[in-house]
Design a protein around this motif. Structure first.
Motif, short mmCIF file in Angstrom:
data_model
loop_
_atom_site.label_atom_id
_atom_site.label_comp_id
_atom_site.label_asym_id
_atom_site.label_seq_id
_atom_site.Cartn_x
_atom_site.Cartn_y
_atom_site.Cartn_z
N ALA A 93 -19.94 3.71 -9.40
CA ALA A 93 -18.69 4.10 -10.04
C ALA A 93 -18.82 4.01 -11.56
CB ALA A 93 -17.54 3.20 -9.58
N LEU A 94 -18.21 4.98 -12.26
CA LEU A 94 -18.17 4.92 -13.71
C LEU A 94 -17.45 3.66 -14.18
CD1 LEU A 94 -17.22 8.63 -14.52
CD2 LEU A 94 -19.35 7.50 -15.18
N VAL A 95 -17.83 3.17 -15.36
CA VAL A 95 -17.18 2.01 -15.97
C VAL A 95 -16.49 2.45 -17.26
CG1 VAL A 95 -17.49 -0.32 -16.86
CG2 VAL A 95 -19.00 0.52 -15.03
N PRO A 96 -15.14 2.33 -17.34
CA PRO A 96 -14.21 1.98 -16.28
C PRO A 96 -14.13 3.09 -15.22
CG PRO A 96 -13.18 1.85 -18.46
CD PRO A 96 -14.46 2.59 -18.61
N GLU A 97 -13.60 2.73 -14.05
CA GLU A 97 -13.29 3.73 -13.04
C GLU A 97 -11.79 3.99 -13.06
OE1 GLU A 97 -14.15 4.62 -8.33
OE2 GLU A 97 -13.44 2.61 -8.90
N THR A 98 -11.40 5.27 -13.02
CA THR A 98 -9.99 5.64 -13.00
C THR A 98 -9.75 6.65 -11.89
OG1 THR A 98 -10.33 7.39 -14.64
CG2 THR A 98 -9.64 5.23 -15.47
N ILE A 99 -8.57 6.60 -11.31
CA ILE A 99 -8.19 7.53 -10.25
C ILE A 99 -6.71 7.89 -10.42
CG2 ILE A 99 -7.77 7.76 -7.76
CD1 ILE A 99 -10.23 6.08 -7.25
N VAL A 100 -6.39 9.17 -10.29
CA VAL A 100 -5.01 9.62 -10.18
C VAL A 100 -4.79 10.01 -8.71
CG1 VAL A 100 -3.26 11.25 -10.96
CG2 VAL A 100 -5.03 10.46 -12.55
N TRP A 101 -3.97 9.26 -8.04
CA TRP A 101 -3.72 9.47 -6.60
C TRP A 101 -2.37 10.17 -6.46
CZ3 TRP A 101 -0.44 7.09 -2.73
CH2 TRP A 101 -0.89 7.23 -1.41
N ARG A 102 -2.40 11.41 -6.02
CA ARG A 102 -1.20 12.25 -6.05
C ARG A 102 -0.55 12.36 -4.67
NH1 ARG A 102 -1.25 14.54 -11.04
NH2 ARG A 102 -3.27 14.51 -12.11
N ASN A 103 -0.04 11.23 -4.22
CA ASN A 103 0.72 11.17 -2.98
C ASN A 103 1.90 10.23 -3.19
OD1 ASN A 103 -1.18 12.57 -0.89
ND2 ASN A 103 -2.51 11.11 -1.96
N ARG A 104 2.95 10.45 -2.46
CA ARG A 104 4.08 9.52 -2.55
C ARG A 104 3.71 8.24 -1.82
NH1 ARG A 104 9.41 9.96 -3.84
NH2 ARG A 104 10.82 8.43 -2.93
N PRO A 105 3.58 7.11 -2.53
CA PRO A 105 3.06 5.89 -1.90
C PRO A 105 4.10 5.21 -1.01
CG PRO A 105 3.61 5.46 -4.18
CD PRO A 105 3.83 6.93 -3.97
N GLU A 106 3.63 4.73 0.13
CA GLU A 106 4.46 3.87 0.96
C GLU A 106 3.99 2.42 0.88
OE1 GLU A 106 6.26 3.37 5.47
OE2 GLU A 106 4.94 5.03 5.02
N GLU A 107 2.67 2.23 0.80
CA GLU A 107 2.11 0.89 0.67
C GLU A 107 0.98 0.90 -0.36
OE1 GLU A 107 1.80 -1.46 4.67
OE2 GLU A 107 1.42 0.66 5.11
N ILE A 108 0.80 -0.22 -1.04
CA ILE A 108 -0.35 -0.43 -1.90
C ILE A 108 -0.81 -1.87 -1.72
CG2 ILE A 108 1.05 -1.04 -3.93
CD1 ILE A 108 -1.18 0.20 -5.66
N CYS A 109 -2.13 -2.08 -1.79
CA CYS A 109 -2.66 -3.43 -1.74
C CYS A 109 -3.77 -3.57 -2.78
CB CYS A 109 -3.17 -3.80 -0.35
SG CYS A 109 -4.43 -2.69 0.32
N ILE A 110 -3.80 -4.72 -3.43
CA ILE A 110 -4.80 -5.05 -4.44
C ILE A 110 -5.28 -6.46 -4.16
CG2 ILE A 110 -5.25 -5.36 -6.91
CD1 ILE A 110 -2.86 -3.48 -7.44
N ILE A 111 -6.60 -6.68 -4.19
CA ILE A 111 -7.14 -8.02 -4.00
C ILE A 111 -8.25 -8.29 -5.01
CG2 ILE A 111 -6.61 -8.09 -1.54
CD1 ILE A 111 -9.67 -7.60 -1.07
N THR A 112 -8.46 -9.57 -5.31
CA THR A 112 -9.69 -9.99 -5.98
C THR A 112 -10.72 -10.31 -4.90
OG1 THR A 112 -8.84 -12.25 -6.10
CG2 THR A 112 -8.53 -10.84 -8.04
N ASP A 113 -11.97 -10.56 -5.31
CA ASP A 113 -13.03 -10.66 -4.32
C ASP A 113 -12.93 -11.89 -3.43
OD1 ASP A 113 -13.81 -12.59 -6.14
OD2 ASP A 113 -15.85 -11.83 -6.39
N GLY A 114 -12.09 -12.84 -3.77
CA GLY A 114 -11.88 -13.98 -2.88
C GLY A 114 -11.21 -13.63 -1.58
N CYS A 115 -10.63 -12.44 -1.48
CA CYS A 115 -9.97 -11.99 -0.24
C CYS A 115 -10.83 -11.04 0.58
CB CYS A 115 -8.65 -11.28 -0.57
SG CYS A 115 -7.40 -12.30 -1.36
N GLU A 116 -12.00 -10.67 0.06
CA GLU A 116 -12.79 -9.63 0.72
C GLU A 116 -13.17 -9.98 2.16
OE1 GLU A 116 -16.22 -8.80 -1.61
OE2 GLU A 116 -15.17 -7.39 -2.93
#
Length: 292
Positions: free
Chosen positions: A204-227
């Motif tokens: 992945a490029l550094v930084p990595e960026t994404i434009v996600w073009r959908n109406r979101p119902e759920e999102i989740c974000i974790i740090t690596d301690g949850c992997e």
């Protein structure tokens, strides 16, 4: 920008359990290893409701080898949050029924990361304290959630995904991982030094960026301690170990059920010790979950 590095350096960060609402659950837990040896939590997160159906989520994981990384994680979140809110206001994106294109979002996120790094390093240099900027190394993962989609970006590891109504989870971040175990890159690293080809880690490029073009119902974000309990990571495919990089469905289904029916203490207990993998994990962990 109002920001006191000296206060962050002197203040021992507390475990953050915030925003337990019908929409957003955002939790940072101090890892078992740090509880045992008395060291501080090296994760931090922030959530901001911006109005008009816009939300800002930021998480950071301090480098284990950096002496002040717990403060670096907090500084990364606070400064990036301020800059992203200023960007959204300055571009008047809240008034627009659409999202910027991929190139504009990438340029703006890189500008935010550069400005944040320069600001934090400058504050460290001017503080008069016996610290160096490398002592504050931490990752950065951010998502601006809107009614029209998501603007995502990150430097370092961590995982992020989103799901539209009746759809599958779509991955929004590829961890920046090097060839050595736990090798990554940080907000304060020299990630934008001139180089050909452009810097990539983990593909992945550094930084990595994404434009996600959908109406979101759920999102989740974790740090690596949850992997180890929240994500599908390395799995064998055709004889090769491959990072699948998708949310572990049963875990997030249970998180969704807890979010609807449980008090914060039950939610936190599940993240801390809900299954064997949770119990065996000794790292700090940040988990952000939102259902819109």
């Amino acid at each position: 920008m109002s920001f006191s590095l000296r206060n962050i350096i002197r203040r021992r960060p507390e475990v953050v359990i915030s925003n337990f609402t019908d929409t957003v659950k955002a939790v940072t837990l101090r890892g078992r290893r740090h509880r045992a040896d008395g060291s501080p939590c090296q994760d931090f997160h922030l959530y901001r409701e911006l109005g008009s159906g816009w939300h800002l989520f930021i998480a950071s994981d301090g480098a284990g080898s950096a002496a002040q990384s717990h403060r670096g994680a907090r500084a990364a979140c606070e400064v990036a949050s301020h800059l992203l809110e200023r960007l959204i206001s300055g571009r008047e994106w809240l008034r627009s029924p659409s999202l910027p294109d991929d190139a504009e979002w990438r340029a703006e996120f890189i500008s935010v990361c550069r400005t944040a790094r320069q600001f934090i390093i400058g504050k460290i240099a001017d503080s008069g304290l016996d610290v160096q900027y490398k002592d504050f190394c931490a990752t950065l993962i951010a998502a601006i959630v809107t009614p029209y989609g998501i603007l995502a970006g990150h430097i370092g590891d961590g995982r992020m995904a989103a799901r539209a109504k009746d759809g599958d989870w779509d991955t929004l971040a590829t961890p920046h991982r090097g060839v050595e175990s736990n090798q990554t890159i940080f907000l304060l690293s020299d990630w934008d030094a001139p180089r050909v080809p452009s810097l990539r880690l983990g593909g992945a490029l550094v930084p990595e960026t994404i434009v996600w073009r959908n109406r979101p119902e759920e999102i989740c974000i974790i740090t690596d301690g949850c992997e180890n309990f929240a994500w599908n990571c390395l799995q064998p495919r055709n004889g090769v170990w491959t990072d699948i990089n998708t949310p572990f469905g049963p875990f997030w289904q249970h998180i969704a059920e807890l979010s609807a029916n449980s008090r914060p203490d039950a939610f936190v207990r599940f993240i801390d010790s809900g299954n064997k993998a949770c119990e065996e994990e000794d790292d700090d962990r940040t988990l952000i979950y939102a259902r819109f």
